[in-house]
Design a protein around this motif. Structure first.
Motif, PDB file in Angstrom:
ATOM      1  N   GLY A  77       0.775  -1.076  -0.041  1.00  0.00           N
ATOM      2  CA  GLY A  77      -0.045  -0.049   0.111  1.00  0.00           C
ATOM      3  C   GLY A  77       0.783   1.280   0.065  1.00  0.00           C
ATOM      4  N   ALA A  78       2.106   1.216   0.662  1.00  0.00           N
ATOM      5  CA  ALA A  78       2.857   2.353   0.730  1.00  0.00           C
ATOM      6  C   ALA A  78       3.298   2.555  -0.589  1.00  0.00           C
ATOM      7  N   GLY A  79       3.893   1.434  -1.070  1.00  0.00           N
ATOM      8  CA  GLY A  79       4.502   1.713  -2.466  1.00  0.00           C
ATOM      9  C   GLY A  79       3.443   2.103  -3.309  1.00  0.00           C
ATOM     10  N   LEU A  80       2.218   1.696  -3.419  1.00  0.00           N
ATOM     11  CA  LEU A  80       1.309   2.156  -4.589  1.00  0.00           C
ATOM     12  C   LEU A  80       0.775   3.581  -4.285  1.00  0.00           C
ATOM     13  N   VAL A  81       0.627   3.974  -3.051  1.00  0.00           N
ATOM     14  CA  VAL A  81       0.277   5.401  -2.732  1.00  0.00           C
ATOM     15  C   VAL A  81       1.617   6.178  -3.211  1.00  0.00           C
ATOM     16  N   MET A  82       2.783   6.037  -2.749  1.00  0.00           N
ATOM     17  CA  MET A  82       3.877   6.774  -2.939  1.00  0.00           C
ATOM     18  C   MET A  82       4.134   7.205  -4.546  1.00  0.00           C
ATOM     19  N   LEU A  83       4.101   5.731  -5.282  1.00  0.00           N
ATOM     20  CA  LEU A  83       4.273   5.974  -6.623  1.00  0.00           C
ATOM     21  C   LEU A  83       3.123   6.737  -7.422  1.00  0.00           C
ATOM     22  N   SER A  84       1.908   6.784  -6.811  1.00  0.00           N
ATOM     23  CA  SER A  84       0.905   7.586  -7.477  1.00  0.00           C
ATOM     24  C   SER A  84       0.973   8.886  -7.187  1.00  0.00           C
ATOM     25  N   LEU A  85       1.575   9.334  -6.017  1.00  0.00           N
ATOM     26  CA  LEU A  85       1.737  10.594  -5.468  1.00  0.00           C
ATOM     27  C   LEU A  85       2.852  11.225  -6.411  1.00  0.00           C
TER      28      LEU A  85
END
Length: 187
Positions: A77-85
């Motif tokens: 989840g952290a990876g997904l959110v960070m890459l989207s941000l």
């Protein structure tokens, strides 16, 4: 627990790499991006080591069956959110995956009185696809070899599809588990 502890380190390294400079795009190839990719890889390796040790020593516990998927969800989840941000992953992919992950976690907690739902083979495949896609997207080599970005994109699309399919499978399993428990109690 190590994976959970590595999540803030992973996020911090990604933030350091793009710390608001005008050269943010060039920073994607910087040392902090390599460090973030390394921390992500190390955290995912601990998942494999943990699972292998637990099975080899017959230490599979109900706590592990619950904590392991939560640790995976936090890291992914952290990876997904960070890459989207950072504008490197479409938000719809992140939203689809996170909605499913949160829903399955809530579902597991709702049926825990009927039994523990361990990760299925499909759930493990989903985790592998998500991890592989994110790892490729995290590697700074994507700037140098754009074809890796295409591969990472298609792995993430496949991961999103498998994520939805396994979410439906978990829902069906939970309903069956609940029905079986109620039948056995005579309710």
């Amino acid at each position: 627990m190590v994976r959970i502890a590595l999540v803030p380190v992973f996020i911090w390294f990604l933030l350091l790499d793009t710390a608001g400079t005008e050269e943010a795009f060039a920073a994607e190839n910087g040392p902090w991006r390599w460090a973030a990719a390394g921390v992500f890889a190390a955290a995912m390796i601990t998942d494999k080591i943990d699972g292998d040790l637990a099975r080899a020593r017959n230490l599979v516990t109900d706590f592990g069956k619950i904590a392991d998927p939560i640790a995976d969800k936090l890291l992914i989840g952290a990876g997904l959110v960070m890459l989207s941000l950072l504008g490197e992953l479409h938000w719809w992919v992140t939203i689809v995956i996170l909605v499913r992950e949160i829903s399955v976690t809530v579902l597991r907690m709702a049926v825990i009185r009927y039994g523990v739902m361990p990760a299925s083979r499909g759930g493990k495949l989903k985790t592998v696809l998500q991890s592989a896609g994110l790892q490729l997207m995290l590697l700074p080599l994507v700037v140098i070899a754009p074809w890796l970005a295409d591969i990472a994109f298609w792995i993430m699309i496949l991961a999103a599809v498998v994520t939805v399919v396994t979410g439906v499978d978990y829902l069906i399993s939970a309903l069956r588990m609940r029905a079986a428990a109620l039948r056995s109690r005579g309710d």
